[in-house]
Design a protein around this motif. Structure first.
Motif, PDB file in Angstrom:
ATOM      1  N   ALA A 160     -15.084 -23.993 -17.662  1.00 58.65           N
ATOM      2  CA  ALA A 160     -13.914 -23.868 -16.682  1.00 58.65           C
ATOM      3  C   ALA A 160     -14.280 -25.492 -15.958  1.00 58.65           C
ATOM      4  CB  ALA A 160     -13.676 -23.110 -15.883  1.00 58.65           C
ATOM      5  N   GLU A 161     -15.320 -25.165 -15.570  1.00 55.78           N
ATOM      6  CA  GLU A 161     -15.408 -26.733 -14.632  1.00 55.78           C
ATOM      7  C   GLU A 161     -15.112 -27.915 -15.082  1.00 55.78           C
ATOM      8  OE1 GLU A 161     -15.725 -26.221 -11.328  1.00 55.78           O
ATOM      9  OE2 GLU A 161     -16.740 -24.627 -11.081  1.00 55.78           O
ATOM     10  N   LEU A 162     -15.723 -27.784 -17.009  1.00 55.72           N
ATOM     11  CA  LEU A 162     -15.269 -28.974 -17.189  1.00 55.72           C
ATOM     12  C   LEU A 162     -14.004 -29.590 -17.562  1.00 55.72           C
ATOM     13  CD1 LEU A 162     -16.956 -31.343 -19.023  1.00 55.72           C
ATOM     14  CD2 LEU A 162     -16.195 -30.081 -21.279  1.00 55.72           C
ATOM     15  N   TYR A 163     -13.262 -28.517 -18.414  1.00 52.95           N
ATOM     16  CA  TYR A 163     -11.792 -28.339 -18.525  1.00 52.95           C
ATOM     17  C   TYR A 163     -10.714 -28.767 -17.052  1.00 52.95           C
ATOM     18  CZ  TYR A 163     -12.004 -27.016 -23.402  1.00 52.95           C
ATOM     19  OH  TYR A 163     -11.447 -26.324 -24.327  1.00 52.95           O
ATOM     20  N   ALA A 164     -11.841 -28.014 -15.313  1.00 55.75           N
ATOM     21  CA  ALA A 164     -10.516 -28.388 -15.022  1.00 55.75           C
ATOM     22  C   ALA A 164     -11.412 -30.306 -14.505  1.00 55.75           C
ATOM     23  CB  ALA A 164     -10.846 -27.539 -13.467  1.00 55.75           C
ATOM     24  N   GLY A 165     -11.770 -30.111 -14.461  1.00 55.54           N
ATOM     25  CA  GLY A 165     -12.649 -31.770 -13.897  1.00 55.54           C
ATOM     26  C   GLY A 165     -11.395 -32.362 -15.088  1.00 55.54           C
ATOM     27  N   ALA A 166     -11.837 -32.501 -16.702  1.00 55.88           N
ATOM     28  CA  ALA A 166     -10.937 -33.598 -16.906  1.00 55.88           C
ATOM     29  C   ALA A 166      -9.435 -33.328 -16.691  1.00 55.88           C
ATOM     30  CB  ALA A 166     -11.250 -32.700 -18.783  1.00 55.88           C
ATOM     31  N   ALA A 167      -8.767 -32.109 -16.017  1.00 55.54           N
ATOM     32  CA  ALA A 167      -7.086 -32.181 -15.759  1.00 55.54           C
ATOM     33  C   ALA A 167      -6.971 -32.664 -14.576  1.00 55.54           C
ATOM     34  CB  ALA A 167      -6.981 -30.866 -16.400  1.00 55.54           C
TER      35      ALA A 167
END
Length: 224
Positions: A160-167
């Motif tokens: 989730a942290e990965l997706y949030a950072g990418a967005a």
């Protein structure tokens, strides 16, 4: 009319922010500490009574050997008893009974996997001529499952942290968690019995290896 009392709970889809659903699998390993094996006796004789008698005598020796080996009564159970005629088939003629086959099979649980091979050798020496197994498993998997659960949530959070950072967003909190599946390291593909090659006193050995214990979760995150 009585007025119904309304209660509210937070919706699974919050009114503000972005919802992210993540599927993750947590994993840990354990060495199996329980082996389940089926051992039996197959007897053949011209008559049903003779087949049953021979089978009973040989099975009595097998069970006695198991008791001498320290197998507890709770770990020994009869799983199958059978008697069937044996036929000779000749073209143009009705099948003719040539004898009878009697079978008796017990299921044995070994709580010391390393001892299972030696006990099997003793069973064969006492007349067991049908062996199936072992099925290796974890006797008490709950602690390992909890480790896998913690790892699953950790994996979900990292994703989730990965997706949030990418967005260009941040993870605010978890909205919901649901466990969607688990594997407690139960019986899987049966390992092959191994014998010491080129040894006059070859003995059966069982290598327990390791079992994966896994838990799958579905986690819903709120991003902003």
């Amino acid at each position: 009319m009585a007025q119904a009392v309304q209660t509210t709970v937070e919706p699974l889809v919050p009114a503000q922010g972005t919802v992210l659903d993540v599927q993750a699998e947590g994993r840990t390993t354990r060495v199996p500490d329980l082996a389940t094996i089926r051992a039996g006796v197959v007897s053949q004789a011209p008559t049903a009574a003779a087949a049953l008698s021979d089978n009973a005598q040989r099975m009595a020796r097998v069970i006695a050997a198991l008791k001498r080996a320290g197998i507890a009564p709770r770990d020994l159970a009869t799983s199958n008893v059978g008697l069937s005629p044996q036929y000779r088939y000749t073209e143009g003629q009705a099948p003719a009974i040539t004898g009878y086959q009697a079978t008796n099979t017990v299921t044995i649980r070994f709580r010391e996997v390393a001892r299972a091979g030696g006990v099997l050798d003793a069973l064969v020496a006492q007349g067991a001529n049908q062996i199936d197994g072992p099925n290796l498993s974890i006797d008490q998997p709950e602690a390992a499952l909890n480790e896998a659960r913690a790892d699953a949530v950790k994996q979900a959070r990292a994703r989730a942290e990965l997706y949030a950072g990418a967005a260009g967003m941040k993870v605010v909190r978890i909205v919901s968690i649901a466990e969607t599946g688990q594997d407690a390291g139960g019986p899987g593909p049966q390992p092959v019995f191994m014998a010491r090659a080129m040894a006059a006193d070859a003995k059966t050995e069982i290598a327990p290896g390791e079992k994966d214990v896994t838990v799958s979760v579905s986690v819903r995150f709120l991003l902003q």
